[in-house]
Design a protein around this motif. Sequence first.
Motif, PDB file in Angstrom:
ATOM      1  N   TYR A  36       0.832  -1.209   0.000  1.00 16.71           N
ATOM      2  CA  TYR A  36       0.000   0.000   0.000  1.00 16.71           C
ATOM      3  C   TYR A  36       0.867   1.259   0.000  1.00 16.71           C
ATOM      4  O   TYR A  36       0.608   2.203  -0.745  1.00 16.71           O
ATOM      5  N   GLU A  37       1.892   1.266   0.828  1.00 22.99           N
ATOM      6  CA  GLU A  37       2.782   2.420   0.877  1.00 22.99           C
ATOM      7  C   GLU A  37       3.510   2.600  -0.466  1.00 22.99           C
ATOM      8  O   GLU A  37       3.748   3.718  -0.912  1.00 22.99           O
ATOM      9  N   GLU A  38       3.831   1.504  -1.092  1.00 23.99           N
ATOM     10  CA  GLU A  38       4.493   1.490  -2.394  1.00 23.99           C
ATOM     11  C   GLU A  38       3.544   1.945  -3.508  1.00 23.99           C
ATOM     12  O   GLU A  38       3.972   2.240  -4.608  1.00 23.99           O
ATOM     13  N   GLN A  39       2.239   1.925  -3.197  1.00 24.49           N
ATOM     14  CA  GLN A  39       1.181   2.208  -4.179  1.00 24.49           C
ATOM     15  C   GLN A  39       1.276   1.260  -5.371  1.00 24.49           C
ATOM     16  O   GLN A  39       1.182   1.662  -6.537  1.00 24.49           O
ATOM     17  N   PHE A  40       1.496  -0.004  -5.040  1.00 26.46           N
ATOM     18  CA  PHE A  40       1.551  -1.036  -6.069  1.00 26.46           C
ATOM     19  C   PHE A  40       0.209  -1.079  -6.796  1.00 26.46           C
ATOM     20  O   PHE A  40      -0.847  -1.058  -6.173  1.00 26.46           O
ATOM     21  N   ASP A  41       0.260  -1.146  -8.114  1.00 20.97           N
ATOM     22  CA  ASP A  41      -0.964  -1.224  -8.919  1.00 20.97           C
ATOM     23  C   ASP A  41      -1.337  -2.693  -9.091  1.00 20.97           C
ATOM     24  O   ASP A  41      -0.673  -3.416  -9.839  1.00 20.97           O
ATOM     25  N   PRO A  42      -2.401  -3.156  -8.423  1.00 24.94           N
ATOM     26  CA  PRO A  42      -2.744  -4.578  -8.479  1.00 24.94           C
ATOM     27  C   PRO A  42      -3.512  -4.978  -9.732  1.00 24.94           C
ATOM     28  O   PRO A  42      -3.773  -6.159  -9.942  1.00 24.94           O
ATOM     29  N   ILE A  43      -3.870  -4.008 -10.576  1.00 25.35           N
ATOM     30  CA  ILE A  43      -4.702  -4.313 -11.737  1.00 25.35           C
ATOM     31  C   ILE A  43      -3.850  -4.908 -12.853  1.00 25.35           C
ATOM     32  O   ILE A  43      -2.866  -4.316 -13.291  1.00 25.35           O
ATOM     33  N   LEU A  44      -4.257  -6.064 -13.295  1.00 25.88           N
ATOM     34  CA  LEU A  44      -3.568  -6.774 -14.367  1.00 25.88           C
ATOM     35  C   LEU A  44      -4.113  -6.276 -15.700  1.00 25.88           C
ATOM     36  O   LEU A  44      -5.305  -6.359 -15.969  1.00 25.88           O
ATOM     37  N   ARG A  45      -3.237  -5.724 -16.544  1.00 27.05           N
ATOM     38  CA  ARG A  45      -3.670  -5.156 -17.817  1.00 27.05           C
ATOM     39  C   ARG A  45      -2.935  -5.840 -18.964  1.00 27.05           C
ATOM     40  O   ARG A  45      -1.712  -5.977 -18.935  1.00 27.05           O
ATOM     41  N   PHE A  46      -3.697  -6.214 -20.011  1.00 23.42           N
ATOM     42  CA  PHE A  46      -3.122  -6.794 -21.220  1.00 23.42           C
ATOM     43  C   PHE A  46      -3.794  -6.182 -22.426  1.00 23.42           C
ATOM     44  O   PHE A  46      -4.980  -5.876 -22.406  1.00 23.42           O
ATOM     45  N   ASN A  47      -3.023  -6.017 -23.471  1.00 24.43           N
ATOM     46  CA  ASN A  47      -3.559  -5.576 -24.755  1.00 24.43           C
ATOM     47  C   ASN A  47      -2.603  -6.053 -25.851  1.00 24.43           C
ATOM     48  O   ASN A  47      -1.741  -6.885 -25.601  1.00 24.43           O
ATOM     49  N   GLU A  48      -2.738  -5.475 -27.040  1.00 23.87           N
ATOM     50  CA  GLU A  48      -1.887  -5.909 -28.154  1.00 23.87           C
ATOM     51  C   GLU A  48      -0.417  -5.594 -27.900  1.00 23.87           C
ATOM     52  O   GLU A  48       0.476  -6.297 -28.366  1.00 23.87           O
ATOM     53  N   LYS A  49      -0.132  -4.517 -27.167  1.00 22.81           N
ATOM     54  CA  LYS A  49       1.255  -4.114 -26.912  1.00 22.81           C
ATOM     55  C   LYS A  49       1.827  -4.738 -25.644  1.00 22.81           C
ATOM     56  O   LYS A  49       3.022  -4.949 -25.537  1.00 22.81           O
ATOM     57  N   LYS A  50       0.956  -4.990 -24.684  1.00 21.67           N
ATOM     58  CA  LYS A  50       1.393  -5.560 -23.408  1.00 21.67           C
ATOM     59  C   LYS A  50       0.768  -6.948 -23.268  1.00 21.67           C
ATOM     60  O   LYS A  50      -0.395  -7.090 -22.920  1.00 21.67           O
ATOM     61  N   ARG A  51       1.578  -7.958 -23.532  1.00 19.83           N
ATOM     62  CA  ARG A  51       1.073  -9.335 -23.545  1.00 19.83           C
ATOM     63  C   ARG A  51       1.436 -10.059 -22.249  1.00 19.83           C
ATOM     64  O   ARG A  51       2.486  -9.819 -21.680  1.00 19.83           O
TER      65      ARG A  51
ATOM     66  N   GLY B 264      -3.279  -9.171  -6.546  1.00 20.93           N
ATOM     67  CA  GLY B 264      -2.801  -8.499  -7.755  1.00 20.93           C
ATOM     68  C   GLY B 264      -1.290  -8.557  -7.881  1.00 20.93           C
ATOM     69  O   GLY B 264      -0.745  -8.716  -8.975  1.00 20.93           O
ATOM     70  N   PHE B 265      -0.593  -8.461  -6.746  1.00 24.35           N
ATOM     71  CA  PHE B 265       0.864  -8.603  -6.737  1.00 24.35           C
ATOM     72  C   PHE B 265       1.243 -10.017  -7.190  1.00 24.35           C
ATOM     73  O   PHE B 265       2.120 -10.200  -8.033  1.00 24.35           O
ATOM     74  N   ILE B 266       0.562 -11.008  -6.645  1.00 26.07           N
ATOM     75  CA  ILE B 266       0.827 -12.403  -7.005  1.00 26.07           C
ATOM     76  C   ILE B 266       0.566 -12.623  -8.494  1.00 26.07           C
ATOM     77  O   ILE B 266       1.377 -13.236  -9.200  1.00 26.07           O
ATOM     78  N   ASP B 267      -0.554 -12.107  -9.004  1.00 24.67           N
ATOM     79  CA  ASP B 267      -0.884 -12.274 -10.421  1.00 24.67           C
ATOM     80  C   ASP B 267       0.234 -11.773 -11.327  1.00 24.67           C
ATOM     81  O   ASP B 267       0.537 -12.382 -12.352  1.00 24.67           O
TER      82      ASP B 267
END
Length: 195
Positions: A42-57, A97-100
């Motif tokens: 939380y302090e690190e403000q880790f982004d737990p959202i897993l995002r994928f698209n054509e550029k980020k696989r 989200g970190f684990i993912d």
Amino acid sequence: MNLLIIYTHPNHQSLSYSFLEKVLKGAEENSNINRVQVLDLYEEQFDPILRFNEKKRRRDMHRDPNLEAYRHQLLWADKIMFIYPIWWGRPPAMLLGFIDQMFASNFAYKDIGKILPEGLLKGKSVVCISSMKGPKHYPLLLLNNAHKALMKKALFSFVGIKRVKFFEFGNMEAPNKGHSKKLELIYQYVKRLAV
């Protein structure tokens, strides 16, 4: 021994934070522990959202430059200690989200054409310290121990980590329910921890 603590709770006035303080105190007094790093998601403000698209696989996630520092921490650690609450029978979404993102193919495991992949984090060990509002035996009786199965079998065993210890504390929001004994148990465990 290098100890990485992954702390996942948004409130530094929580019992989870008290467990973190006891872990740090025990580690300071343990000559087997050479170095300690704390990753506060939380302090690190880790982004737990897993995002994928054509550029980020997803198959390239093990090379994501935004996650490189975390990969180094996981590789550096001999022992990984997770401190988190149990919410709705599972760890917080932040930790999941970190684990993912971190336990990705070609970093934490490698497909080798067999039923199970090859775990790439062999030789490490894990300790999970969790607390919950409900009774200690709630996950076992009503959830068939889904939390432990998720963490131990579906995650750690999959990536080659065989030595996993759990401390699960229930009734943590009830006043005067032996919190000091639970905190002392964790302190003494870490103080005596061997590799």
